[in-house]
Design an enzyme around this catalytic site. Sequence first.
Site, PDB file in Angstrom:
ATOM      1  N   LYS A  32       4.261  98.153  21.454  1.00 25.13           N
ATOM      2  CA  LYS A  32       5.210  98.563  21.843  1.00 25.13           C
ATOM      3  C   LYS A  32       5.803 100.176  20.871  1.00 25.13           C
ATOM      4  CE  LYS A  32       6.200  96.601  17.044  1.00 25.13           C
ATOM      5  NZ  LYS A  32       6.569  95.529  15.879  1.00 25.13           N
ATOM      6  N   TYR A 249      16.518 126.770   2.703  1.00 24.18           N
ATOM      7  CA  TYR A 249      17.968 126.245   1.900  1.00 24.18           C
ATOM      8  C   TYR A 249      17.693 125.881   1.015  1.00 24.18           C
ATOM      9  CZ  TYR A 249      19.215 126.154   7.110  1.00 24.18           C
ATOM     10  OH  TYR A 249      19.293 126.669   8.300  1.00 24.18           O
TER      11      TYR A 249
HETATM   12  C1  LIG Z   1       4.522  94.728  15.486  1.00 25.64           C
HETATM   13  C2  LIG Z   1       4.575  93.019  15.423  1.00 25.64           C
HETATM   14  C3  LIG Z   1       3.037  93.188  15.363  1.00 25.64           C
HETATM   15  C4  LIG Z   1       2.083  94.449  14.545  1.00 25.64           C
HETATM   16  O1  LIG Z   1       2.437  94.555  13.825  1.00 25.64           O
HETATM   17  P1  LIG Z   1       1.029  95.811  12.961  1.00 25.64           P
HETATM   18  O2  LIG Z   1       1.591  95.704  11.245  1.00 25.64           O
HETATM   19  O3  LIG Z   1       1.743  96.988  13.864  1.00 25.64           O
HETATM   20  O4  LIG Z   1      -0.128  95.963  12.735  1.00 25.64           O
HETATM   21  C5  LIG Z   1       2.732  91.880  15.368  1.00 25.64           C
HETATM   22  N1  LIG Z   1       3.258  91.047  15.163  1.00 25.64           N
HETATM   23  C6  LIG Z   1       4.986  91.083  15.423  1.00 25.64           C
HETATM   24  C7  LIG Z   1       5.375  89.819  15.785  1.00 25.64           C
HETATM   25  C8  LIG Z   1       5.457  92.143  15.393  1.00 25.64           C
HETATM   26  O5  LIG Z   1       6.699  92.612  15.979  1.00 25.64           O
END
Ligand SMILES: *Cc1c(COP(=O)(O)O)cnc(C)c1O
Length: 352
Positions: A32, A249
Site C-alpha cells: 500500500k 532560519y
Molecule cells: C499496513 C498494514 C499491514 C502491514 O503493516 P507493517 O507494519 O508495515 O507490517 C498489515 N495489515 C494491515 C491491515 C495494514 O493496514
Amino acid sequence: MKPWIEVDLDAILSNYKLIKEHVKKDLIPVIKSNAYGMGLIPVANALKDVTDLIAIGDIEEAQTLRLSGFNGALLLIVPILSREEAELCVHYNVCAALDSFDMASILSDAAKRSSKIIDVHIKVDIGMHRFGVKPEDLDGFMDEIKYLPNIRVRGMFSHFPLGASHITEEQFKTFASLSSKHKDLMIHLPNSQNTVENFDSLRFIPRCGLLIYGSMPSEVASIKLKNVIKLKANIVKIHHISAGQSWSYGYSYTAQKDSRIAVISIGYSDGLKRSLSNRWSAKVRGNICPLRGTINMNFSFIDITGFDNVRVGDEVALIDEDLKVEDMAKIADTVPHEILVSLRESIKRVYI
Ligand SMILES: *Cc1c(COP(=O)(O)O)cnc(C)c1O
C-alpha cells in the site's frame, strides 16, 4: 539539483524470503501507499514470482497495477466501503475484504452482472476498532453471506493495534478461537511488529510491509534485514563559518569553532522532517557529518569540518544502511512507516 532515492529491489526480495523462512509459512507482502514510497509497480513486479497474493490499501492501486499490465493476485485489505469500490474490485479482479452484509451483497450483485465470482476475505475486529466484523457477530455474518451467489469466502483476518502486551495475547486468543471454526480458509493476522514480537501470532500467515522494506519495527536482533532504500542529495555550496557564527532560519545552531558548513539539496518539502534539525546526520565520502542549523524547505546544512576532501557536487546520503529509517523515526518521534511514505512522490526513484 534534486534529491533522489535508490531502491534495491533485490534486497526487498531477499528480505521477503528471509522473513518467510523465519515464519515458516506463507507471507503476504503489503505494498500500500506506493509500496511505502518505494514504487508500486516495480515492487509488485519484483514480488510477483515469489508470492501468490499481494496486499494493497486502496482500489486505485489495483487500477494502476492492472493498467500497467500486472496480473498477479491482489488483496484489498481495507473492507469495501462503497458501491464504486465494489464495482472496481470486480472490474480489476481484486480479492476484496468485507465486514458488512450490505457491501457483501453489493459486491455479489456487481460480480453477477459481470458473470464473475469474486474471492473475499472477512475482516474481524479484535480491538483495533477501525474496520471488521465484531467477534460476537461473526457467526451470524458468515451465515448470512453464505447465500450470496457471486462471492466466495477464501480468507479471514484481523489486525492488532499493539505489539507485545497482555492485551495482544487476549486479542490473539479471541481471533484463534474465532478462526478455528474456519480451518478451510486462508487465515492471516500479524503485521511486521507482531511478526517479530508475538511468536504465537505466527500460527497465522503474516502480512508484512515494513520488514520487507528493510526496517525493524522494534529492537529484535534475530533477523538481519538487508537495507533497501538510500535517500541522497548533493552538496551545492560550502561556507567557511567562524566560531560564534550562526546560520539558517532561527539561528538554531552556533559554531563552536571555525567550521566548514555545506548546503545540501534536500529539505522538509522532500520529506526530511524539520524536527530532525540538529538531530540527524548525513554521510559524505564515508564520513558521518551532523546536520547543523534548521532544515529549510528545499535545503539543509551539514558540518563537514575536518573532511577536507569534501567538495561541491559530492553525493550525500541521508538514509542508508548506517543511517537507518527506524533510527530517524525515533528521533522524529514517529514510526518508520511515516518516514518512508513522507518521502515526496516526485523524488526520482532509481532501481538498483
Ligand atoms: C499496513 C498494514 C499491514 C502491514 O503493516 P507493517 O507494519 O508495515 O507490517 C498489515 N495489515 C494491515 C491491515 C495494514 O493496514
